[in-house]
Design a protein around this motif. Structure first.
Motif, PDB file in Angstrom:
ATOM      1  N   UNK A 100       0.813  -1.215   0.000  1.00 16.10           N
ATOM      2  CA  UNK A 100       0.000   0.000   0.000  1.00 16.10           C
ATOM      3  C   UNK A 100       0.847   1.265   0.000  1.00 16.10           C
ATOM      4  N   UNK A 101       2.138   1.132   0.303  1.00 23.90           N
ATOM      5  CA  UNK A 101       3.006   2.305   0.344  1.00 23.90           C
ATOM      6  C   UNK A 101       2.956   3.034   1.666  1.00 23.90           C
ATOM      7  N   UNK A 102       2.164   2.553   2.598  1.00 28.59           N
ATOM      8  CA  UNK A 102       2.055   3.181   3.913  1.00 28.59           C
ATOM      9  C   UNK A 102       3.241   2.773   4.779  1.00 28.59           C
ATOM     10  N   UNK A 103       3.551   3.572   5.754  1.00 27.58           N
ATOM     11  CA  UNK A 103       4.672   3.271   6.648  1.00 27.58           C
ATOM     12  C   UNK A 103       4.368   2.104   7.576  1.00 27.58           C
ATOM     13  N   UNK A 104       3.110   1.739   7.716  1.00 22.13           N
ATOM     14  CA  UNK A 104       2.744   0.633   8.599  1.00 22.13           C
ATOM     15  C   UNK A 104       3.170  -0.712   8.033  1.00 22.13           C
ATOM     16  N   UNK A 105       3.575  -0.757   6.760  1.00 24.99           N
ATOM     17  CA  UNK A 105       4.035  -2.000   6.158  1.00 24.99           C
ATOM     18  C   UNK A 105       2.929  -2.938   5.738  1.00 24.99           C
ATOM     19  N   UNK A 106       1.695  -2.455   5.694  1.00 28.00           N
ATOM     20  CA  UNK A 106       0.601  -3.330   5.291  1.00 28.00           C
ATOM     21  C   UNK A 106       0.516  -3.395   3.769  1.00 28.00           C
ATOM     22  N   UNK A 107      -0.016  -4.498   3.285  1.00 28.07           N
ATOM     23  CA  UNK A 107      -0.162  -4.697   1.855  1.00 28.07           C
ATOM     24  C   UNK A 107      -1.443  -5.426   1.549  1.00 28.07           C
ATOM     25  N   UNK A 108      -1.524  -5.939   0.345  1.00 29.20           N
ATOM     26  CA  UNK A 108      -2.698  -6.667  -0.100  1.00 29.20           C
ATOM     27  C   UNK A 108      -2.255  -7.733  -1.095  1.00 29.20           C
ATOM     28  N   UNK A 109      -3.073  -8.748  -1.265  1.00 26.77           N
ATOM     29  CA  UNK A 109      -2.817  -9.769  -2.276  1.00 26.77           C
ATOM     30  C   UNK A 109      -4.058  -9.947  -3.137  1.00 26.77           C
ATOM     31  N   UNK A 110      -3.829 -10.516  -4.284  1.00 20.98           N
ATOM     32  CA  UNK A 110      -4.907 -10.966  -5.161  1.00 20.98           C
ATOM     33  C   UNK A 110      -4.309 -12.057  -6.039  1.00 20.98           C
ATOM     34  N   UNK A 111      -5.159 -12.757  -6.748  1.00 17.98           N
ATOM     35  CA  UNK A 111      -4.709 -13.786  -7.673  1.00 17.98           C
ATOM     36  C   UNK A 111      -5.191 -13.448  -9.067  1.00 17.98           C
ATOM     37  N   UNK A 112      -4.443 -13.912 -10.058  1.00 15.48           N
ATOM     38  CA  UNK A 112      -4.890 -13.873 -11.439  1.00 15.48           C
ATOM     39  C   UNK A 112      -5.138 -15.318 -11.830  1.00 15.48           C
ATOM     40  N   UNK A 113      -6.375 -15.631 -12.163  1.00 15.35           N
ATOM     41  CA  UNK A 113      -6.766 -16.974 -12.571  1.00 15.35           C
ATOM     42  C   UNK A 113      -6.609 -17.071 -14.084  1.00 15.35           C
ATOM     43  N   UNK A 114      -5.744 -17.969 -14.562  1.00 11.61           N
ATOM     44  CA  UNK A 114      -5.419 -18.064 -15.980  1.00 11.61           C
ATOM     45  C   UNK A 114      -5.858 -19.425 -16.523  1.00 11.61           C
ATOM     46  N   UNK A 115      -6.669 -19.389 -17.583  1.00 10.63           N
ATOM     47  CA  UNK A 115      -7.109 -20.609 -18.263  1.00 10.63           C
ATOM     48  C   UNK A 115      -6.847 -20.459 -19.758  1.00 10.63           C
ATOM     49  N   UNK A 116      -7.155 -21.498 -20.507  1.00 12.13           N
ATOM     50  CA  UNK A 116      -7.006 -21.430 -21.957  1.00 12.13           C
ATOM     51  C   UNK A 116      -7.947 -20.377 -22.548  1.00 12.13           C
ATOM     52  N   UNK A 117      -9.055 -20.077 -21.882  1.00 11.83           N
ATOM     53  CA  UNK A 117     -10.036 -19.104 -22.372  1.00 11.83           C
ATOM     54  C   UNK A 117      -9.650 -17.665 -22.055  1.00 11.83           C
ATOM     55  N   UNK A 118      -8.685 -17.447 -21.149  1.00 17.69           N
ATOM     56  CA  UNK A 118      -8.302 -16.090 -20.777  1.00 17.69           C
ATOM     57  C   UNK A 118      -7.910 -16.011 -19.317  1.00 17.69           C
ATOM     58  N   UNK A 119      -7.981 -14.798 -18.761  1.00 22.37           N
ATOM     59  CA  UNK A 119      -7.579 -14.577 -17.377  1.00 22.37           C
ATOM     60  C   UNK A 119      -8.495 -13.562 -16.724  1.00 22.37           C
ATOM     61  N   UNK A 120      -8.614 -13.661 -15.393  1.00 18.53           N
ATOM     62  CA  UNK A 120      -9.390 -12.682 -14.629  1.00 18.53           C
ATOM     63  C   UNK A 120      -8.739 -12.509 -13.267  1.00 18.53           C
ATOM     64  N   UNK A 121      -8.932 -11.321 -12.698  1.00 21.52           N
ATOM     65  CA  UNK A 121      -8.370 -11.017 -11.386  1.00 21.52           C
ATOM     66  C   UNK A 121      -9.381 -11.339 -10.295  1.00 21.52           C
ATOM     67  N   UNK A 122      -8.867 -11.837  -9.175  1.00 24.59           N
ATOM     68  CA  UNK A 122      -9.713 -12.111  -8.024  1.00 24.59           C
ATOM     69  C   UNK A 122      -9.983 -10.816  -7.278  1.00 24.59           C
ATOM     70  N   UNK A 123     -10.768 -10.933  -6.232  1.00 23.90           N
ATOM     71  CA  UNK A 123     -10.966  -9.810  -5.324  1.00 23.90           C
ATOM     72  C   UNK A 123      -9.652  -9.536  -4.589  1.00 23.90           C
ATOM     73  N   UNK A 124      -9.573  -8.385  -3.941  1.00 19.00           N
ATOM     74  CA  UNK A 124      -8.384  -7.969  -3.207  1.00 19.00           C
ATOM     75  C   UNK A 124      -8.530  -8.393  -1.749  1.00 19.00           C
ATOM     76  N   UNK A 125      -7.461  -8.931  -1.160  1.00 21.39           N
ATOM     77  CA  UNK A 125      -7.425  -9.296   0.251  1.00 21.39           C
ATOM     78  C   UNK A 125      -6.443  -8.333   0.908  1.00 21.39           C
ATOM     79  N   UNK A 126      -6.949  -7.419   1.734  1.00 21.18           N
ATOM     80  CA  UNK A 126      -6.135  -6.302   2.244  1.00 21.18           C
ATOM     81  C   UNK A 126      -5.656  -6.536   3.674  1.00 21.18           C
ATOM     82  N   UNK A 127      -4.939  -5.550   4.183  1.00 24.74           N
ATOM     83  CA  UNK A 127      -4.411  -5.513   5.546  1.00 24.74           C
ATOM     84  C   UNK A 127      -3.470  -6.669   5.856  1.00 24.74           C
ATOM     85  N   UNK A 128      -2.624  -7.015   4.893  1.00 22.99           N
ATOM     86  CA  UNK A 128      -1.631  -8.067   5.068  1.00 22.99           C
ATOM     87  C   UNK A 128      -0.329  -7.425   5.537  1.00 22.99           C
TER      88      UNK A 128
END
Length: 162
Positions: A100-128
């Motif tokens: 997140x760029x904050x001094x608290x050192x917190x971040x977030x994750x997400x996944x990109x799901x990739x198949x032969x048909x294409x790709x999509x992003x998951x929801x964001x999981x914050x406060x990591x």
């Protein structure tokens, strides 16, 4: 004649090299290459990998085609990082870590799901907080952040983080 030929070859190599350097980072999956590209406020690609940058736009790409584009006005925020590819039965899941760029050192994750048909992003999981530790059982991926108080555990399956 030799100088002119040398200049032409040098110019051609410069064009080829610059076209290959544009991507901030990428990872190969079974279905193609996933990339993240950040653009500055003037629309120019940022070449630094994971650096804190004054970026305005992030593009997530599969085989150089845009999956999703995000505009962010935050100044001095690190570019999201492609961490790892998890092969699943019907897809590949690419873990993306964003600070997140904050001094608290917190971040977030997400996944990109990739198949032969294409790709999509998951929801964001914050406060990591801290380095992610991950484990997989079948098509379920668990990402644990031990430094977060209370302990943060993200469970990814079927394109969604819970």
């Amino acid at each position: 004649m030799t100088n002119r030929l040398f200049a032409l070859v040098a110019a051609l190599l410069l064009v080829v090299a610059s076209s290959n350097v544009v991507l901030a980072q990428d990872l190969d999956t079974r279905y193609g290459k996933i990339s993240i590209v950040a653009f500055d406020r003037q629309g120019n690609p940022i070449l630094d990998d994971g650096a804190k940058a004054d970026y305005k736009k992030i593009q997530y790409l599969l085989n150089d085609k845009v999956i999703q584009e995000e505009v962010d006005e935050t100044v001095g925020k690190p570019i999201p990082e492609l961490v790892r590819v998890f092969q699943q039965s019907k897809s590949d899941a690419v873990l993306v870590l964003a600070d997140t760029g904050e001094t608290s050192g917190t971040g977030a994750i997400r996944f990109i799901d990739v198949t032969a048909a294409g790709a999509k992003l998951s929801n964001l999981f914050a406060d990591c907080k801290g380095e992610p530790r991950y484990s997989r059982k079948g098509d379920v991926i668990r990402v644990v952040f031990k430094e977060a108080k209370p302990l943060k555990v993200a469970t990814y399956s079927n394109g969604y983080i819970r």
